[in-house]
Design a protein around this motif. Structure first.
Motif, mmCIF file in Angstrom:
data_model
loop_
_atom_site.group_PDB
_atom_site.id
_atom_site.type_symbol
_atom_site.label_atom_id
_atom_site.label_comp_id
_atom_site.label_asym_id
_atom_site.label_seq_id
_atom_site.Cartn_x
_atom_site.Cartn_y
_atom_site.Cartn_z
ATOM 1 N N LYS A 7 0.825 -1.183 0.030
ATOM 2 C CA LYS A 7 0.101 -0.175 0.034
ATOM 3 C C LYS A 7 0.657 1.149 0.014
ATOM 4 N N GLU A 10 1.953 1.556 -3.418
ATOM 5 C CA GLU A 10 1.209 2.403 -4.375
ATOM 6 C C GLU A 10 1.055 3.612 -4.346
ATOM 7 N N LYS A 14 2.145 6.937 -7.092
ATOM 8 C CA LYS A 14 1.324 8.182 -7.391
ATOM 9 C C LYS A 14 1.714 9.505 -7.026
ATOM 10 N N THR A 23 2.538 1.100 -12.374
ATOM 11 C CA THR A 23 2.014 0.361 -11.108
ATOM 12 C C THR A 23 3.388 -0.397 -10.582
ATOM 13 N N ILE A 24 3.230 -0.690 -9.413
ATOM 14 C CA ILE A 24 4.291 -1.545 -8.603
ATOM 15 C C ILE A 24 4.602 -2.890 -9.480
ATOM 16 N N ASN A 25 3.620 -3.431 -10.225
ATOM 17 C CA ASN A 25 3.623 -4.572 -10.720
ATOM 18 C C ASN A 25 4.715 -4.517 -12.167
#
Length: 270
Positions: A7, A10, A14, A23-25
């Motif tokens: 969290k 993430e 941003k 994104t973290i992926n």
């Protein structure tokens, strides 16, 4: 990574412009060491970065505007990696030195590794650059001590008194202030062995100020657990003509910085 860390990452993605389109992926993410901040290595096929997320208490210790000014000077001197983005609260995104590793204790006993590190210190201290901020050792010692819990202050009272006596001794001497890193723990020194050059990089300039050259030298001695003879050898390697650094004052600085480190860690844990 646990759900709390995910969290936090993430939210941080941003917040950082260069990361907001991802994104973290999109990255392989690995945590790095650090006491003052949470640090993460972010890597994919296009980018190789370090994301720094400040811990809640750190901005009570650190002047972020001074850090940015001093870190930019260090980058211009070729001593620090490039910071791609930072904000006033301590978040930052920096380039990774991909073929580097953190310094280890045996490196300090290896002349081939110690010489380029001392040369980097000489370059910094003799650069005639004006870092922002100065260190009031007595004030800093008292500040860290008072930030501890009452029980820890009682436990460390004698050590605090001993350290204040040594601070008084070193402050009676006049030393030319130089741009100093002030936090040369092993994790903040990287060795880049690309093409066998043993290039030294120094990271995390949060505590950098104008200060006594003894500060950085004493930190190295403490990190390597140097004997008196080793400390004398370090001074001999570092000193140029016209300098008058002595091993007794270096020893006093070592004791003061050991106390500061103990109080700082205790304060963070309080």
């Amino acid at each position: 990574m646990n759900s709390e860390t995910i969290k936090l990452l993430e939210i941080s993605f941003k917040r950082v412009p260069k990361l907001s389109v991802y994104t973290i992926n999109d990255f392989d993410i690995n945590p790095l060491s650090g006491y003052t901040n949470l640090n993460f290595h972010l890597k994919n096929t296009k980018h190789d970065w370090v994301l720094r997320i400040p811990k809640d208490k750190t901005n009570g210790y650190i002047n972020r505007a001074e850090e940015a000014h001093n870190a930019n000077i260090a980058f211009n001197l070729g001593l620090a990696p490039k910071c791609l983005w930072r904000d006033g609260s301590g978040y930052s995104l920096s380039s990774t030195i991909s073929q580097s590793r953190s310094l280890e204790v045996p490196d300090l006993n290896n002349p081939e590794q110690l010489k380029p590190l001392v040369a980097a210190l000489q370059q910094l201290h003799q650069s005639n650059q004006a870092f922002q901020g100065t260190v009031d050792i007595n004030q800093l010692l008292t500040r860290y001590y008072e930030l501890m819990s009452k029980s820890k202050r009682q436990l460390l009272l004698n050590r605090y008194h001993d350290a204040t006596i040594k601070v008084k001794n070193v402050l009676q001497q006049v030393h030319r202030l130089v741009p100093s890193h002030n936090d040369l723990v092993l994790e903040n020194i990287l060795i880049d062995s690309h093409n066998h050059t043993h290039k030294v990089w120094i990271i995390d300039w949060e505590y950098a100020t104008m200060g006594s050259p003894y500060w950085d030298l004493a930190t190295l001695c403490n990190q390597g657990k140097f004997t008196t003879i080793q400390a004398e050898n370090l001074l001999s390697l570092y000193q140029n003509k016209g300098q008058a650094l002595d091993v007794k004052t270096l020893s006093d600085y070592r004791d003061i910085l050991n106390a500061l480190s103990t109080f700082w860690m205790a304060a963070l844990a309080s």
